[in-house]
Design an enzyme around this catalytic site. Structure first.
Site, PDB file in Angstrom:
ATOM      1  N   TYR A 158       1.078  -0.929   0.337  1.00  0.00           N
ATOM      2  CA  TYR A 158       0.306   0.156  -0.255  1.00  0.00           C
ATOM      3  C   TYR A 158       1.305   1.219   0.111  1.00  0.00           C
ATOM      4  CZ  TYR A 158      -3.886   3.646   1.245  1.00  0.00           C
ATOM      5  OH  TYR A 158      -4.029   4.231   1.633  1.00  0.00           O
ATOM      6  N   ASP A 181       9.213   2.503   0.265  1.00  0.00           N
ATOM      7  CA  ASP A 181       8.076   3.598   1.138  1.00  0.00           C
ATOM      8  C   ASP A 181       8.475   3.102   1.984  1.00  0.00           C
ATOM      9  OD1 ASP A 181       6.131   4.242   2.526  1.00  0.00           O
ATOM     10  OD2 ASP A 181       4.419   3.633   0.704  1.00  0.00           O
ATOM     11  N   LYS A 199       4.259   9.096   9.225  1.00  0.00           N
ATOM     12  CA  LYS A 199       3.344   8.313  10.659  1.00  0.00           C
ATOM     13  C   LYS A 199       4.433   8.777  11.188  1.00  0.00           C
ATOM     14  CE  LYS A 199       0.535   4.843   8.269  1.00  0.00           C
ATOM     15  NZ  LYS A 199       0.596   3.811   7.375  1.00  0.00           N
TER      16      LYS A 199
HETATM   17  C1  LIG Z   1      -0.034   4.140   5.902  1.00  0.00           C
HETATM   18  C2  LIG Z   1       1.102   4.552   4.510  1.00  0.00           C
HETATM   19  C3  LIG Z   1       1.075   5.306   3.058  1.00  0.00           C
HETATM   20  C4  LIG Z   1      -0.213   6.217   3.170  1.00  0.00           C
HETATM   21  O1  LIG Z   1       0.210   6.712   4.107  1.00  0.00           O
HETATM   22  P1  LIG Z   1      -0.826   7.746   4.907  1.00  0.00           P
HETATM   23  O2  LIG Z   1      -0.409   9.442   6.271  1.00  0.00           O
HETATM   24  O3  LIG Z   1      -2.274   6.857   5.494  1.00  0.00           O
HETATM   25  O4  LIG Z   1      -1.696   9.076   3.282  1.00  0.00           O
HETATM   26  C5  LIG Z   1       1.526   5.088   2.424  1.00  0.00           C
HETATM   27  N1  LIG Z   1       2.859   4.015   2.859  1.00  0.00           N
HETATM   28  C6  LIG Z   1       2.513   3.044   3.760  1.00  0.00           C
HETATM   29  C7  LIG Z   1       3.981   2.247   3.350  1.00  0.00           C
HETATM   30  C8  LIG Z   1       2.034   3.197   4.692  1.00  0.00           C
HETATM   31  O5  LIG Z   1       2.076   2.256   5.612  1.00  0.00           O
END
Ligand SMILES: *Cc1c(COP(=O)(O)O)cnc(C)c1O
Length: 417
Positions: free
Chosen positions: A143, A238, A266
């Site tokens: 994701y 990511d 995060k």
């Molecule tokens: C949570 C997440 C996102 C998206 O971040 P948001 O702040 O919710 O837009 C992108 N990549 C990874 C790996 C994530 O866990």
């Protein structure tokens, strides 16, 4: 009699789609309505009905020091008195940029944005602008936020709600997104062979954590580093979840691999809406106003969010034993699941129990999980005062505020399931 949470949820659904501002909060996957949170402190959250829970969601990762961590909260309160936003530069943005670069010293520059979605979307635009190529490779079950081009076999809420794709995304938008299988070298080689000289970037969660936790197989990340380098393709980690969690330097430090770009979110914002993307000096030269890749934000580098980020990163940097402590805690939980005969994956302080007999090494394995069983487990844990993510396909997040008593209570709950 309905609970206060139920009443509040009924009010919310009248004016907010599904009553929530992010789908997985809705508890639909576990066939319930959500508990509404009143407040949180340390490792515990409290709902509006007065129930107290040991929290393993931790706002989906950011609260690695625990909720309402004093130095973060105090600094935020003080910063508020100076105004909430200016739309002009502040010295704190440079402080946070340098704290981030200390985590990834092989990188050159940082751009601050407001969400992980934005960080990834921007990094991909930069990678395309830099390489002058259009195609990207992503992995099934990874994701990367909800931007159009990346909502293809994504994990997290999409997996939970079993929408393989989102409506409202035109076909053309995802035509340049090529799909590979996580931990499957051959699937990546096939894409490179079929798209020679056309792939701008490979984006990967170095530890998959949005289909439940799936660790990279030995050599998989090294392989990605090699094949991207050989093809003039950028490797983007990511690290919105793994950054500042597996180590201060995230997955690139933990696995000893240097990607070309990294996205953070995060933890980096200390619980406020803040994220970042980083790249080498040469790559980041293409970002406006220096280069011709446009990316902007009214609230980017917001002084309050930056303050929270600085204080959280400072605390992590000052006590790197945090990473040992939270990993040990996670390892004790891992042990408890194993003793109960439940499959479990763990990397550092990230772990997921899986309701399946087989080992879980990739997306196809994840799909075999018994989500009914998970729903029963979720209910049991909630009844026992343990708040875990309301989906089979998410990680458990450990914070440094989790105590020995929390651990014992959680092990007891696992044993009695
Ligand atoms: C949570 C997440 C996102 C998206 O971040 P948001 O702040 O919710 O837009 C992108 N990549 C990874 C790996 C994530 O866990």
């Amino acid at each position: 009699m309905s609970t206060k949470s139920e009443t509040l949820f009924n009010d919310a659904v009248q004016c907010i789609p599904g009553g929530v501002n992010s789908p997985v909060r809705a508890f639909r996957a576990v066939k319930r309505t959500p508990v509404f949170i009143d407040h949180a402190k340390g490792s515990h959250i409290y709902d509006v009905d007065g129930n107290e829970y040991v929290d393993y969601v931790c706002s989906w990762g950011p609260m690695i020091l625990g909720h309402a961590y004093p130095s973060v909260v105090d600094a935020v309160k003080a910063a508020c008195d100076n105004g909430l936003s200016y739309g002009a530069p502040t010295s704190k943005e440079t402080v946070l940029a340098n704290l981030i670069l200390e985590a990834v010293p092989f990188m050159g520059k940082v751009r601050l944005v407001n969400s992980g979605t934005e960080a990834v979307m921007s990094a991909i635009r930069v990678a395309r602008g830099y390489t002058k190529r259009d195609k990207i490779v992503k992995f099934r079950g990874n994701y990367h936020g909800h931007s159009d081009g990346l909502l293809v076999t994504a994990g997290s809420g999409l997996l939970t709600e079993s929408n393989p794709d989102s409506a409202g995304v035109p076909k053309g938008y995802t035509a340049t997104t090529l799909l590979a299988d996580y931990n499957d070298v051959a699937s990546v080689e096939a894409l490179f062979n079929a798209n020679k000289g056309e792939i701008a970037a490979v984006i990967v969660e170095p530890v998959s954590a949005n289909m439940g936790v799936v660790p990279p197989k030995e050599g998989f990340l090294e392989f990605l580093r090699r094949i991207t380098k050989d093809n003039g393709t950028l490797l983007i980690f990511d690290e919105v979840i793994t950054g500042f969690r597996l180590a201060y330097g995230g997955a690139s430090e933990y696995f000893g691999i240097q990607p070309d770009m990294i996205t953070f979110g995060k933890i980096v914002g200390g619980g406020m809406p803040l994220a970042a993307y980083v790249g080498t000096d040469e790559i980041m030269e293409v970002v406006a106003p220096v280069g011709d890749v446009y990316q902007a934000g009214t609230l980017s580098g917001n002084p309050i969010a930056v303050t929270a980020g600085i204080e959280q990163l400072k605390a992590l940097k000052a006590d790197k034993d945090i990473y040992i402590r939270i990993s040990e805690f996670a390892s004790r939980l891992e042990q408890a699941y194993l003793e109960k005969g439940i499959t479990v994956n763990r990397v550092g302080s990230l772990l997921s129990p899986f309701f399946t007999e087989a080992n879980v090494n990739g997306y196809d394995d994840v799909l075999k999980c018994d989500t009914e069983k998970f729903a029963e487990y979720f209910k049991h844990m909630l009844d026992m005062g343990i708040y875990v993510a309301p989906s089979q396909f998410e990680a458990m997040f450990i914070s440094d505020a989790h105590t020995k008593a929390d651990l014992e209570k959680t092990i007891e709950a696992i044993k009695s399931f």
